[in-house]
Motif scaffolding. Structure first.
Motif, short mmCIF file in Angstrom:
data_model
loop_
_atom_site.label_atom_id
_atom_site.label_comp_id
_atom_site.label_asym_id
_atom_site.label_seq_id
_atom_site.Cartn_x
_atom_site.Cartn_y
_atom_site.Cartn_z
N ALA A 264 0.83 -1.21 0.00
CA ALA A 264 0.00 0.00 0.00
C ALA A 264 0.86 1.26 0.00
CB ALA A 264 -0.93 0.00 1.21
N GLU A 265 1.89 1.29 0.83
CA GLU A 265 2.73 2.49 0.90
C GLU A 265 3.55 2.68 -0.37
OE1 GLU A 265 4.26 5.96 2.57
OE2 GLU A 265 2.59 4.72 3.22
N LEU B 28 2.52 6.00 -7.20
CA LEU B 28 1.47 6.56 -8.04
C LEU B 28 1.30 8.05 -7.87
CD1 LEU B 28 -1.18 3.72 -7.75
CD2 LEU B 28 0.41 4.16 -9.64
N THR B 29 1.74 8.61 -6.77
CA THR B 29 1.59 10.05 -6.52
C THR B 29 2.93 10.77 -6.57
OG1 THR B 29 1.78 9.76 -4.14
CG2 THR B 29 -0.42 9.67 -5.08
N MET B 30 3.87 10.26 -7.36
CA MET B 30 5.21 10.87 -7.40
C MET B 30 5.17 12.32 -7.84
SD MET B 30 8.05 8.17 -8.71
CE MET B 30 9.31 9.26 -9.27
N TRP C 225 0.03 14.96 -0.84
CA TRP C 225 -0.72 14.71 0.38
C TRP C 225 -1.38 13.34 0.35
CZ3 TRP C 225 -5.89 13.83 -0.15
CH2 TRP C 225 -6.48 14.27 -1.32
N LEU C 226 -1.50 12.75 -0.84
CA LEU C 226 -2.07 11.40 -0.94
C LEU C 226 -1.15 10.34 -0.36
CD1 LEU C 226 -3.73 11.44 -4.46
CD2 LEU C 226 -4.86 11.41 -2.25
N ARG C 227 0.13 10.67 -0.20
CA ARG C 227 1.06 9.74 0.42
C ARG C 227 0.73 9.51 1.89
NH1 ARG C 227 6.69 12.05 -1.85
NH2 ARG C 227 6.16 11.87 -4.04
N LEU C 228 0.02 10.45 2.49
CA LEU C 228 -0.36 10.30 3.89
C LEU C 228 -1.58 9.40 4.07
CD1 LEU C 228 0.04 13.97 5.14
CD2 LEU C 228 1.54 12.04 5.56
#
Length: 106
Positions: free
Chosen positions: A19-20, A26-28, A33-36
């Motif tokens: 998941a991480e 995918l949000t590189m 903020w989607l990494r959070l």
């Protein structure tokens, strides 16, 4: 013993790693903020599970072991998986610093 390690610790760690890594990969270039999202989902799911399992305190079994095994070990495994997924993403996709061996130290 394998069920405890595999089901309560290793499987959540593997799912957290996937998941991480997927969230970071995918949000590189887009919304950072989607990494959070994976850590926030882990915290919310752990809190909801602990609140749901709080009813065990009225059961004749030991409530402390019930709360440690159900939200505790999977949450710990998932948190380790999230950390490993972030480190894997950072290792594979982070910038590299290359030092010139011929350059003299100042």
């Amino acid at each position: 013993m394998f069920i405890i390690l595999g089901g309560f610790l290793l499987l959540p760690a593997l799912l957290g790693l996937i998941a991480e890594y997927a969230a970071c990969r995918l949000t590189m270039a887009r919304r950072r903020w989607l990494r959070l999202l994976p850590p926030l989902l882990l915290a919310a799911l752990t809190a909801l599970t602990a609140a749901w399992r709080y009813r065990v305190w009225t059961a004749p079994e030991s409530p402390l072991t019930q709360l440690l095994f159900v939200p505790g070990l999977p949450a710990l495994g998932a948190a380790v998986g999230l950390l490993l997924g972030w480190r894997l993403w950072k290792r594979l996709w982070g910038p590299r610093v290359i030092r010139d061996p011929d350059r003299k130290k100042k």
